[in-house]
Write a protein that holds these residues in place. Sequence first.
Motif, PDB file in Angstrom:
ATOM      1  N   PHE A   1      31.902 -51.096  13.634  1.00 27.20           N
ATOM      2  CA  PHE A   1      30.869 -49.839  14.310  1.00 27.20           C
ATOM      3  C   PHE A   1      29.095 -49.096  13.662  1.00 27.20           C
ATOM      4  CE2 PHE A   1      33.628 -47.710  17.220  1.00 27.20           C
ATOM      5  CZ  PHE A   1      34.629 -47.716  16.919  1.00 27.20           C
ATOM      6  N   LEU A   2      29.668 -50.154  12.626  1.00 24.51           N
ATOM      7  CA  LEU A   2      27.902 -49.551  12.155  1.00 24.51           C
ATOM      8  C   LEU A   2      27.455 -50.847  12.668  1.00 24.51           C
ATOM      9  CD1 LEU A   2      26.781 -48.121   9.854  1.00 24.51           C
ATOM     10  CD2 LEU A   2      27.307 -49.449   8.169  1.00 24.51           C
ATOM     11  N   VAL A   3      28.065 -52.070  12.857  1.00 22.30           N
ATOM     12  CA  VAL A   3      26.840 -53.201  13.646  1.00 22.30           C
ATOM     13  C   VAL A   3      26.446 -52.012  14.628  1.00 22.30           C
ATOM     14  CG1 VAL A   3      27.175 -54.996  14.456  1.00 22.30           C
ATOM     15  CG2 VAL A   3      27.806 -55.140  12.049  1.00 22.30           C
ATOM     16  N   ILE A   4      27.581 -51.405  15.366  1.00 19.05           N
ATOM     17  CA  ILE A   4      26.626 -51.278  16.666  1.00 19.05           C
ATOM     18  C   ILE A   4      26.176 -49.863  16.549  1.00 19.05           C
ATOM     19  CG2 ILE A   4      27.103 -49.698  18.584  1.00 19.05           C
ATOM     20  CD1 ILE A   4      30.530 -51.436  18.254  1.00 19.05           C
ATOM     21  N   ASN A   5      26.040 -49.251  15.681  1.00 19.59           N
ATOM     22  CA  ASN A   5      25.209 -48.060  14.905  1.00 19.59           C
ATOM     23  C   ASN A   5      23.821 -49.256  14.998  1.00 19.59           C
ATOM     24  OD1 ASN A   5      24.419 -45.735  14.550  1.00 19.59           O
ATOM     25  ND2 ASN A   5      24.009 -45.949  12.321  1.00 19.59           N
ATOM     26  N   TYR A   6      23.659 -50.150  13.823  1.00 17.62           N
ATOM     27  CA  TYR A   6      22.316 -50.354  13.883  1.00 17.62           C
ATOM     28  C   TYR A   6      21.728 -51.566  15.074  1.00 17.62           C
ATOM     29  CZ  TYR A   6      23.544 -50.585   8.527  1.00 17.62           C
ATOM     30  OH  TYR A   6      24.082 -50.105   7.602  1.00 17.62           O
ATOM     31  N   ALA A   7      22.606 -51.315  16.053  1.00 23.52           N
ATOM     32  CA  ALA A   7      21.930 -52.333  16.732  1.00 23.52           C
ATOM     33  C   ALA A   7      21.485 -51.938  17.709  1.00 23.52           C
ATOM     34  CB  ALA A   7      23.289 -53.391  18.163  1.00 23.52           C
ATOM     35  N   SER A   8      21.668 -50.447  17.892  1.00 25.97           N
ATOM     36  CA  SER A   8      21.773 -48.908  18.161  1.00 25.97           C
ATOM     37  C   SER A   8      19.932 -48.388  17.822  1.00 25.97           C
ATOM     38  CB  SER A   8      22.156 -47.336  18.825  1.00 25.97           C
ATOM     39  OG  SER A   8      22.753 -47.154  17.402  1.00 25.97           O
ATOM     40  N   VAL A   9      19.957 -48.960  16.858  1.00 26.30           N
ATOM     41  CA  VAL A   9      18.906 -48.094  15.730  1.00 26.30           C
ATOM     42  C   VAL A   9      17.723 -49.224  16.153  1.00 26.30           C
ATOM     43  CG1 VAL A   9      18.067 -48.100  13.152  1.00 26.30           C
ATOM     44  CG2 VAL A   9      19.873 -46.120  14.498  1.00 26.30           C
ATOM     45  N   ALA A  10      18.267 -50.385  16.141  1.00 21.58           N
ATOM     46  CA  ALA A  10      16.870 -51.687  16.271  1.00 21.58           C
ATOM     47  C   ALA A  10      16.370 -51.202  17.559  1.00 21.58           C
ATOM     48  CB  ALA A  10      18.174 -52.776  16.038  1.00 21.58           C
ATOM     49  N   VAL A  11      17.260 -50.747  18.781  1.00 21.69           N
ATOM     50  CA  VAL A  11      16.261 -50.544  19.948  1.00 21.69           C
ATOM     51  C   VAL A  11      16.272 -49.401  19.611  1.00 21.69           C
ATOM     52  CG1 VAL A  11      17.035 -50.222  22.195  1.00 21.69           C
ATOM     53  CG2 VAL A  11      18.885 -51.354  21.205  1.00 21.69           C
ATOM     54  N   PHE A  12      15.652 -48.120  19.091  1.00 20.43           N
ATOM     55  CA  PHE A  12      15.167 -46.736  18.571  1.00 20.43           C
ATOM     56  C   PHE A  12      13.338 -47.645  18.141  1.00 20.43           C
ATOM     57  CE2 PHE A  12      17.205 -42.977  19.738  1.00 20.43           C
ATOM     58  CZ  PHE A  12      17.883 -43.019  19.495  1.00 20.43           C
ATOM     59  N   TYR A  13      13.769 -48.764  17.291  1.00 19.54           N
ATOM     60  CA  TYR A  13      12.636 -49.228  16.737  1.00 19.54           C
ATOM     61  C   TYR A  13      11.481 -49.486  17.365  1.00 19.54           C
ATOM     62  CZ  TYR A  13      15.172 -48.561  12.025  1.00 19.54           C
ATOM     63  OH  TYR A  13      15.311 -47.417  11.341  1.00 19.54           O
ATOM     64  N   LEU A  14      12.393 -50.345  18.297  1.00 21.57           N
ATOM     65  CA  LEU A  14      11.335 -51.213  19.492  1.00 21.57           C
ATOM     66  C   LEU A  14      10.594 -50.224  20.789  1.00 21.57           C
ATOM     67  CD1 LEU A  14      14.448 -54.456  20.873  1.00 21.57           C
ATOM     68  CD2 LEU A  14      11.826 -53.894  20.009  1.00 21.57           C
ATOM     69  N   LEU A  15      11.553 -48.937  20.952  1.00 18.44           N
ATOM     70  CA  LEU A  15      11.135 -47.649  21.692  1.00 18.44           C
ATOM     71  C   LEU A  15       9.933 -47.324  20.645  1.00 18.44           C
ATOM     72  CD1 LEU A  15      14.090 -45.616  22.674  1.00 18.44           C
ATOM     73  CD2 LEU A  15      11.916 -46.877  24.080  1.00 18.44           C
ATOM     74  N   LEU A  16       9.891 -46.761  19.685  1.00 18.95           N
ATOM     75  CA  LEU A  16       8.634 -46.589  18.604  1.00 18.95           C
ATOM     76  C   LEU A  16       8.119 -47.877  18.399  1.00 18.95           C
ATOM     77  CD1 LEU A  16      11.013 -44.778  16.024  1.00 18.95           C
ATOM     78  CD2 LEU A  16       9.353 -43.389  17.816  1.00 18.95           C
ATOM     79  N   GLY A  17       8.188 -48.757  18.386  1.00 20.03           N
ATOM     80  CA  GLY A  17       6.274 -49.504  18.745  1.00 20.03           C
ATOM     81  C   GLY A  17       6.638 -50.266  17.603  1.00 20.03           C
ATOM     82  N   ALA A  18       7.918 -51.002  17.240  1.00 20.03           N
ATOM     83  CA  ALA A  18       7.823 -51.564  16.021  1.00 20.03           C
ATOM     84  C   ALA A  18       8.911 -52.763  15.763  1.00 20.03           C
ATOM     85  CB  ALA A  18       8.567 -50.635  14.605  1.00 20.03           C
ATOM     86  N   PRO A  19       8.409 -53.847  16.080  1.00 18.74           N
ATOM     87  CA  PRO A  19       9.227 -54.776  16.560  1.00 18.74           C
ATOM     88  C   PRO A  19       9.789 -55.369  15.546  1.00 18.74           C
ATOM     89  CG  PRO A  19       7.127 -54.924  17.484  1.00 18.74           C
ATOM     90  CD  PRO A  19       7.381 -54.056  16.940  1.00 18.74           C
ATOM     91  N   PHE A  20       8.953 -55.737  14.487  1.00 22.47           N
ATOM     92  CA  PHE A  20       9.386 -56.463  13.279  1.00 22.47           C
ATOM     93  C   PHE A  20      10.599 -55.945  12.682  1.00 22.47           C
ATOM     94  CE2 PHE A  20       8.661 -59.185  10.488  1.00 22.47           C
ATOM     95  CZ  PHE A  20       9.065 -58.265   8.771  1.00 22.47           C
ATOM     96  N   ILE A  21       9.749 -54.495  12.170  1.00 24.36           N
ATOM     97  CA  ILE A  21      11.275 -53.634  11.821  1.00 24.36           C
ATOM     98  C   ILE A  21      12.668 -54.246  12.913  1.00 24.36           C
ATOM     99  CG2 ILE A  21      11.716 -51.699  11.240  1.00 24.36           C
ATOM    100  CD1 ILE A  21       9.859 -52.538   9.476  1.00 24.36           C
ATOM    101  N   ALA A  22      12.633 -53.689  13.548  1.00 20.11           N
ATOM    102  CA  ALA A  22      13.519 -53.746  14.971  1.00 20.11           C
ATOM    103  C   ALA A  22      14.115 -55.308  14.647  1.00 20.11           C
ATOM    104  CB  ALA A  22      13.226 -54.035  16.061  1.00 20.11           C
ATOM    105  N   LEU A  23      13.681 -56.365  13.687  1.00 20.18           N
ATOM    106  CA  LEU A  23      14.098 -57.293  14.386  1.00 20.18           C
ATOM    107  C   LEU A  23      14.953 -57.787  13.144  1.00 20.18           C
ATOM    108  CD1 LEU A  23      12.129 -59.818  16.816  1.00 20.18           C
ATOM    109  CD2 LEU A  23      14.475 -59.041  16.519  1.00 20.18           C
ATOM    110  N   VAL A  24      13.910 -57.543  11.930  1.00 15.44           N
ATOM    111  CA  VAL A  24      14.899 -57.279  10.539  1.00 15.44           C
ATOM    112  C   VAL A  24      15.362 -56.507   9.992  1.00 15.44           C
ATOM    113  CG1 VAL A  24      13.858 -56.477   8.193  1.00 15.44           C
ATOM    114  CG2 VAL A  24      11.772 -57.978   9.450  1.00 15.44           C
TER     115      VAL A  24
END
Lengths: 696, 175, 103
Positions: B34-57
């Motif tokens: 479940f936490l992994v899923i949470n991380y994944a969604s937050v990563a997409v949030f990062y993408l939305l916020l214009g931080a691609p590097f952070i999202a992939l990290v």
Amino acid sequence: MTPSGLFSLVPLIVLLPVLGLLINLIFGGRMPEKAIGAVASTASGLAFVVAALLGYLLWIDNGLAVVIPFADWIHIGELNVAWNFRVDTLSVLMMLVVSGVGTLIHIYAIGYMHEDVRFKNDIGRYRRFFVFLNLFIAMMMILVSGDSYLMLFVGWEGVGLCSFLLIGFWYEMDTLGRPSWANSNAAKKAMIANRIGDFGFLLAAFTMFWWFKDLSFDGIFSQAGTVAAIAPGVILSITLFLLIGVAGKSAQLPLFVWLPDAMAGPTPVSALIHAATMVTAGVYLVARSAPLYTLVPQAQTTVALVGGITALFAATIAVGQYDIKKVLAYSTISQLGFMVAAVGMGAFVAGMFHLVTHAFFKALLFLSAGSVILGMERGHHHLLQHHGTQDKQGGHDEVFDPGDMRNMGGLRKQMPVTFWVYLIGALALAGIVPLAGFWSKDEILADAYIKFPAVFWMLLVAAFFTAFYMGRQVWMVFFGQPRHEAAVQAEESKPVITIPLMILAALAVLGGVLNLPGLHGLTNWLGHTIVGVEAGEFNFFVAGLSTLLALIAIGFSWWLYGRRPLLAGQKDPLKKLLGPVYTILERKYWVDEFYWATIINRYVDVSRFLANVVDGRFWHDFVHDRVIAGTYNWISKIVLDQRVDRQFIDAIGDGLGVLTKRISTGLRRLQNGFVRSYALAVLAGVVIILGYLILK
Amino acid sequence: MNLTLILFIILATVAVVSAIGLLVSRNTVYAALFLVINYASVAVFYLLLGAPFIALVQVTVYAGAIMVLFLFVIMLLGADKLPKATVLPWQRPVAIGLAALLLVEGVFLFFQRLKTISTPLANPDAAVNTTESLRTLGMALFNQYLLPFEVTSILLLVAMVGVIVLTKKEKGEQG
Amino acid sequence: MAGTIPLSYYLAISAVLFTMGSLGVLVRRNPLIIFMSVELMLNSANLAFVAFARSFNVLTGQIFVFFVMTVAAAEVAVGLALIVIIFRNKHSIDVDLMSNLKG
């Protein structure tokens, strides 16, 4: 008043005996017995020499009184008493008697006490006796040489003290050396009876001060007339109070009871104090207070009656006594009655004359009785040595009384010197011419015949009894067969004892010279001091009557005791004759028992009440224990201990501890070690801080 | 209604649901997933916020390394269900209450500062999603923030050494 | 495309995630789950950082997130090692049993 230079030697009469006693007191422990006795006798003898010198100086000065100031004493408000020495004919007469007879008795005592301390087994006490004797001489000198009633009283008290000390000399043992309190009881009795007399004297002194603002003789006598005119009751009360003092000191009715018991003291003490000197202080007091007494005839009557009754009363008691010294004691009381009656009537010279002669022959009689007692003790001692502890006659050694006349008898063979001097003394006392006692007693009777007939008859009857009991005594002691083994073994005493006896015997024979009718030596002498003395005339009727009665009495005593001498264990023939009357006489009219029942026991009851109830139950048990201690304990236990300390302070202390414990117990639950609760605490903190920041 | 918003809402829902799943799941492995899923969604949030590097990290480090580590340890320890709690029965309600309180405070703050935080975030422009942004990030990292960067490397070293020391078996100790 | 998502939305989601993470820390007894909740909280904080970075148009936020992630990784490594050791000793991973600090 012309103070000649030599008059200022008068303080020596007091200071020499004091010096003697100090030497004996300080160095006596290292001195041999003879030296101690010599020091004391020398002190007394030198005092006699000074007194004689003073007498001579007075004589060539025509008897003018001299007052020598010695020291300042009291200066309070209106009271001004100084220690002055009064040298006048009356006081010098007394000084001569006291120091003269006193010195002879000192010498006698050297030998007497030497034997006595060995009988009683306490050789170390020898010194004490002579210290006390010298103290007595000093005190008596203060008494007779005082210039004021207060100084007289100092000496008065002082001789009372010495009497106490000397009567109770062997305070813890009786005549045979066994433990007994009889002597101390006798000393106490003397002190107490004297004290009652002193109380009377003090009342007189207070009254004198109140009215005269002065206590000196000259001061009072000069004002006496004026005060008598203003308030006659004052002088009467003073004289009557003084009479109480006289009754105490000179053993008159009703305070005479101490004198017979005082015989418990050693014989020199009985001779000096209770025959020759101290007891005569009362007579001297009345003679000295003559100016006061002559102002109140009622007081004079009272004094004379007291003297007369005492004389008769005591003479009857003497008839029933069987202790050699007790007979002489009651005789002394009786003769003092003669003297007191004489000075009471106003026959001052006669009274003083009898005082002097009585000193001679009574001292002689007492000392000879002492010699007899010593002889009996020596005999008894021999008995014990030869026959062991068992007595041949009469049973056990325990009850042997060396002074009991019933044990004596036939002693004139064993103790001849003592016998002869005793005989002279007895005849002098009985009033047989030409011995000293005849002249003095006769002068009193002659004066009484004129001035106070009732007293005259009393004294006459007393004289009859006097002769009778002295005869009885002489027959019982010296004649007949010894009634006890000890009497058989009795020995004569040493010269140191017998020589003073012989000197006194000579005085008893020649003493009458002092105031022979016609020569009136003493009358003239005393006339310089006492106002209003008249030369008495020789009354042949009275003289003849008294001599006749004396001879009848002696004959009667011979018929009872001399003709068929008493055998051992035989009852007194007078008992057969008089029956129950004799018992009354023997038991001294139960005076002592009466006093015990009415006064002394009641006093003891009061004292016990005070001690047990007032002091014990009330004061101690109630006030001390329950009230004070109880309150204190209550305060301490209940209030302070329980309430304050335990309930309050301890509660605070404990409470703090309990509080801390509870807080800590509560707080400890925070530290339960569980992570979840710690995390909860953290989050709670976050929430709180966040909330605070929001609300700010 | 635009696409971004819809995407946001979906992502938010996923994130919250997976978080809830993490909270309540009894099985530890499920929770990790479940936490992994949470991380994944937050990563997409990062993408939305214009931080691609952070999202992939985020995906690489968090979901890739950290969660794998977690799963290793879960396997090591066993995913047993724990028995019911025997102590501190009062802690659960209090914790829920506190969390609710925290949420309330958050909501309060949110609405208090609504004005200041309602700035609409511009969509990230194209330049952001290129290597250009990456380059800028790298430049900043190695120029301005060089010290923290180097310190971080030491930190990682320390962590490594620490882990090894901690888990080293003592002589004679039972494994 | 019109419409942008306001900052407040991101902050809201961050707060919600944070709260849920803290609840997880408090309520769960499995240390691994607790750890994971901690990671969740860190994650939400990261989200807020990035959102603010976008809002202020700076890179600082992102760099910070970078470092947070690094530290989180190191921390996870150490933490898990500790959990392993505790399991070795106690043979159980119930946090309630680790109450040695009880005093």
